[in-house]
Design an enzyme around this catalytic site. Sequence first.
Site, mmCIF file in Angstrom:
data_model
loop_
_atom_site.group_PDB
_atom_site.id
_atom_site.type_symbol
_atom_site.label_atom_id
_atom_site.label_comp_id
_atom_site.label_asym_id
_atom_site.label_seq_id
_atom_site.Cartn_x
_atom_site.Cartn_y
_atom_site.Cartn_z
ATOM 1 N N ARG A 180 0.832 -1.210 0.000
ATOM 2 C CA ARG A 180 0.000 0.000 0.000
ATOM 3 C C ARG A 180 0.868 1.262 0.000
ATOM 4 O O ARG A 180 0.510 2.286 -0.577
ATOM 5 C CB ARG A 180 -0.905 -0.034 1.244
ATOM 6 C CG ARG A 180 -1.999 0.975 1.238
ATOM 7 C CD ARG A 180 -3.107 0.575 2.163
ATOM 8 N NE ARG A 180 -2.807 0.871 3.549
ATOM 9 C CZ ARG A 180 -3.659 0.639 4.549
ATOM 10 N NH1 ARG A 180 -4.837 0.089 4.311
ATOM 11 N NH2 ARG A 180 -3.342 0.925 5.781
ATOM 12 N N LYS A 195 11.361 -0.825 6.269
ATOM 13 C CA LYS A 195 11.762 -1.507 7.510
ATOM 14 C C LYS A 195 10.534 -2.280 8.007
ATOM 15 O O LYS A 195 9.645 -1.725 8.616
ATOM 16 C CB LYS A 195 12.212 -0.472 8.546
ATOM 17 C CG LYS A 195 13.242 -0.941 9.524
ATOM 18 C CD LYS A 195 12.818 -1.823 10.645
ATOM 19 C CE LYS A 195 11.766 -1.479 11.617
ATOM 20 N NZ LYS A 195 11.176 -2.701 12.223
ATOM 21 N N PRO A 196 10.470 -3.589 7.689
ATOM 22 C CA PRO A 196 9.298 -4.358 8.121
ATOM 23 C C PRO A 196 9.359 -4.674 9.618
ATOM 24 O O PRO A 196 10.411 -4.535 10.242
ATOM 25 C CB PRO A 196 9.400 -5.640 7.297
ATOM 26 C CG PRO A 196 10.852 -5.789 6.994
ATOM 27 C CD PRO A 196 11.443 -4.407 6.948
ATOM 28 N N ALA A 197 8.262 -5.125 10.156
ATOM 29 C CA ALA A 197 8.208 -5.475 11.581
ATOM 30 C C ALA A 197 9.110 -6.676 11.868
ATOM 31 O O ALA A 197 9.266 -7.559 11.019
ATOM 32 C CB ALA A 197 6.770 -5.799 11.969
ATOM 33 N N GLY A 251 1.467 1.600 12.532
ATOM 34 C CA GLY A 251 1.800 0.914 13.780
ATOM 35 C C GLY A 251 1.128 1.594 14.957
ATOM 36 O O GLY A 251 0.075 2.222 14.814
ATOM 37 N N SER A 252 1.786 1.488 16.100
ATOM 38 C CA SER A 252 1.168 1.981 17.332
ATOM 39 C C SER A 252 1.148 3.509 17.385
ATOM 40 O O SER A 252 2.007 4.177 16.779
ATOM 41 C CB SER A 252 1.938 1.445 18.536
ATOM 42 O OG SER A 252 3.260 1.934 18.510
ATOM 43 N N THR A 253 0.220 4.031 18.137
ATOM 44 C CA THR A 253 0.118 5.482 18.306
ATOM 45 C C THR A 253 1.381 6.007 18.992
ATOM 46 O O THR A 253 1.893 7.069 18.642
ATOM 47 C CB THR A 253 -1.130 5.820 19.144
ATOM 48 O OG1 THR A 253 -2.233 5.153 18.532
ATOM 49 C CG2 THR A 253 -1.409 7.301 19.199
ATOM 50 N N GLY A 256 4.133 6.175 16.462
ATOM 51 C CA GLY A 256 3.748 7.185 15.470
ATOM 52 C C GLY A 256 4.013 8.594 15.972
ATOM 53 O O GLY A 256 4.535 9.447 15.241
ATOM 54 N N GLU A 273 -0.505 5.881 9.946
ATOM 55 C CA GLU A 273 -1.722 5.089 10.122
ATOM 56 C C GLU A 273 -1.580 4.427 11.478
ATOM 57 O O GLU A 273 -0.841 3.451 11.627
ATOM 58 C CB GLU A 273 -1.829 4.006 9.037
ATOM 59 C CG GLU A 273 -1.876 4.521 7.621
ATOM 60 C CD GLU A 273 -3.178 5.214 7.269
ATOM 61 O OE1 GLU A 273 -4.107 5.237 8.110
ATOM 62 O OE2 GLU A 273 -3.269 5.740 6.152
ATOM 63 N N ARG A 301 -11.240 -11.101 12.551
ATOM 64 C CA ARG A 301 -10.225 -11.227 11.504
ATOM 65 C C ARG A 301 -8.859 -11.010 12.140
ATOM 66 O O ARG A 301 -8.676 -10.132 12.985
ATOM 67 C CB ARG A 301 -10.481 -10.154 10.434
ATOM 68 C CG ARG A 301 -9.624 -10.315 9.212
ATOM 69 C CD ARG A 301 -10.174 -9.471 8.090
ATOM 70 N NE ARG A 301 -10.239 -8.074 8.468
ATOM 71 C CZ ARG A 301 -9.652 -7.082 7.806
ATOM 72 N NH1 ARG A 301 -8.953 -7.340 6.735
ATOM 73 N NH2 ARG A 301 -9.768 -5.836 8.184
ATOM 74 N N CYS A 307 -6.170 -2.695 13.108
ATOM 75 C CA CYS A 307 -6.471 -1.377 13.680
ATOM 76 C C CYS A 307 -7.886 -0.925 13.336
ATOM 77 O O CYS A 307 -8.421 -0.027 13.972
ATOM 78 C CB CYS A 307 -5.448 -0.353 13.252
ATOM 79 S SG CYS A 307 -5.126 -0.388 11.502
ATOM 80 N N GLU A 405 -7.719 0.027 23.066
ATOM 81 C CA GLU A 405 -7.846 -0.904 21.947
ATOM 82 C C GLU A 405 -7.355 -2.273 22.428
ATOM 83 O O GLU A 405 -6.228 -2.396 22.920
ATOM 84 C CB GLU A 405 -6.957 -0.396 20.808
ATOM 85 C CG GLU A 405 -7.196 -1.057 19.502
ATOM 86 C CD GLU A 405 -6.294 -0.504 18.389
ATOM 87 O OE1 GLU A 405 -6.685 -0.625 17.232
ATOM 88 O OE2 GLU A 405 -5.221 0.034 18.686
HETATM 89 P P1 ADP Z 1 3.364 -3.029 17.789
HETATM 90 O O1 ADP Z 1 3.372 -2.609 19.214
HETATM 91 O O2 ADP Z 1 2.066 -3.451 17.309
HETATM 92 O O3 ADP Z 1 4.475 -3.961 17.424
HETATM 93 P P2 ADP Z 1 4.855 -0.783 16.878
HETATM 94 O O4 ADP Z 1 4.378 0.583 16.562
HETATM 95 O O5 ADP Z 1 5.683 -0.932 18.085
HETATM 96 O O6 ADP Z 1 3.585 -1.698 16.937
HETATM 97 O O7 ADP Z 1 5.663 -1.390 15.639
HETATM 98 C C1 ADP Z 1 5.370 -1.112 14.305
HETATM 99 C C2 ADP Z 1 6.664 -0.958 13.533
HETATM 100 O O8 ADP Z 1 7.427 0.097 14.127
HETATM 101 C C3 ADP Z 1 7.587 -2.172 13.562
HETATM 102 O O9 ADP Z 1 8.226 -2.267 12.320
HETATM 103 C C4 ADP Z 1 8.579 -1.827 14.652
HETATM 104 O O10 ADP Z 1 9.830 -2.453 14.524
HETATM 105 C C5 ADP Z 1 8.739 -0.353 14.428
HETATM 106 N N1 ADP Z 1 9.212 0.407 15.598
HETATM 107 C C6 ADP Z 1 9.067 0.107 16.910
HETATM 108 N N2 ADP Z 1 9.608 1.083 17.675
HETATM 109 C C7 ADP Z 1 10.110 2.010 16.808
HETATM 110 C C8 ADP Z 1 10.788 3.260 16.963
HETATM 111 N N3 ADP Z 1 11.045 3.764 18.165
HETATM 112 N N4 ADP Z 1 11.139 3.926 15.844
HETATM 113 C C9 ADP Z 1 10.870 3.439 14.622
HETATM 114 N N5 ADP Z 1 10.227 2.282 14.409
HETATM 115 C C10 ADP Z 1 9.848 1.566 15.485
#
Ligand code: ADP
Length: 503
Positions: A180, A195-197, A251-253, A256, A273, A301, A307, A405
């Site tokens: 996307r 940079k994937p999770a 990812g997480s707030t 973000g 997002e 799902r 989210c 959430e």
């Molecule tokens: P979750 O808690 O659901 O894993 P995150 O927001 O922590 O959600 O993670 C989403 C993505 O952000 C992942 O690719 C993770 O590696 C990355 N991430 C986590 N912490 C940081 C950070 N401080 N800076 C940049 N990317 C991050």
Amino acid sequence: MMYAINRCRVTNVIMSNVRSMHLLKEKAFVNGKWSAAENQQTFDVYNPANGKVVGSVPDMDVSDANLAIKAASEAFETWKLTTAKERSKLLRKWFDLLEANAEGIAEIMTAESGKPLTEAKGEVVYGNAFIEWFSEEARRINGEIIPSPVATRKILVEKFPIGVVGLITPWNFPHAMITRKAGAALAAGCTCVIKPAEDTPLTALAICQLAHEAGFPEGVLNVITCDRKNAPDIGKLLCTSPNVAGISFTGSTYVGKLLNQQCAPHIKRVGLELGGNAPFIIFDSANIDKAVQGALASKFRNCGQTCVSANRFLVQENVYDEFVNKFTEEIKKMSIGDGVNPGVNVGPLINEMQFNKVYTMVEDAKKLGATIKTGGQPIENLGKLFYTPTVITNVSASMQVYNEEVFGPVATIIKFQSEEEVLKVANNTERGLAGYFYSQDISQIFRVSKLLEVGMVGINEGLISTVEAPFGGIKESGIGREGSHYGIDEYTYIKYMCVGNLG
Ligand code: ADP
């Protein structure tokens, strides 16, 4: 009957299956080459259904990220000069390869994310469609000629790619969250560092292999992998590097907000997002059977880990009992187990942190007097990360499940009396991603659609994501839109050219 616990095991599906073998990459991809981390470190990726190692990938740090940014920066100098048609053709080729390898990608995704194979296949269809869509949109990034107030001038407006973009993605949609973003960025003429999770890098590398086969030039698309501990430093580098023009994050707030802060001093383009807290409202006039089906799809799902999942079910008093009973009965029929087993529709939670969060929230609700209509406990004999699909009623505002959430297979149901009351409850949150409601009253449909403070509304629908529609939130749920023709705007800037002194 309490849930179908699905134990049949299709072992080692990844390793034995030729469909996914050539897609299973254990290196990152920088400047057109499969690369180890400079420091040679790696980290393991686990299958959440059984705790087994699925693969091992480079644990990169800022020095590797710098190389990827440099490669993307150099590649941008030529990629930005390609024609829309050239970019469109490459994206189309990538799409065709993604389609041809859909099964293999889905198998890798199930192995590392735990989502049931049918859902993984669904995500591959959805994720691939972004590449198809943006291969088409690439040729429609049109400019404009605006009537000038001066007869001897022309006002031309053209859109240009912003440059290198850093794309940071989550584990819950390991494929679609990348396509996307990357589809739109590449279509616009940007180059990417992805940079994937850390939980799901293998899906990212699999789709990257197919981009490589499609023939994108070196450095146009880079994927760097790292474990959680290195993510903050790499994130910071992407936000502060003068060679990166923008960041797109899902990812997480919490993260973000951090990325937004880090980008602010550099006035970077930011697309976010973030988390939602979706209300799912059922009014008295609703078709309850349809509402139950929509609620199941929206809530369970990906084991509730999306989210846009319904987070709070708000049901009007006259239909409350009927909805709760029918919904609970359907939930009891769900089949839980390893996602590779046929018929499974609820897999494990992604990791221990997520599992503990769900467990703690339900225990908190129990302690504060909530009623557990069904579920409410882990399923230890299936594995460490399995939790029963749960329905909670008698919820009060002091409970964690009311305010946060859940991101798990837990449905919280609250009774309401009036439309005015439910809108107050629905909007009483800092989040504003998606909202859903079921009603057969046309005036109410337009009234409530207008008043819900969210970026996306499902009206008599529980699943609304599609490549053609803009995805995104308001309030703390994010900035910008993804997918649709709006998605390209995140990766372009507008240049106004004034041509003067025309004869
Ligand atoms: P979750 O808690 O659901 O894993 P995150 O927001 O922590 O959600 O993670 C989403 C993505 O952000 C992942 O690719 C993770 O590696 C990355 N991430 C986590 N912490 C940081 C950070 N401080 N800076 C940049 N990317 C991050």
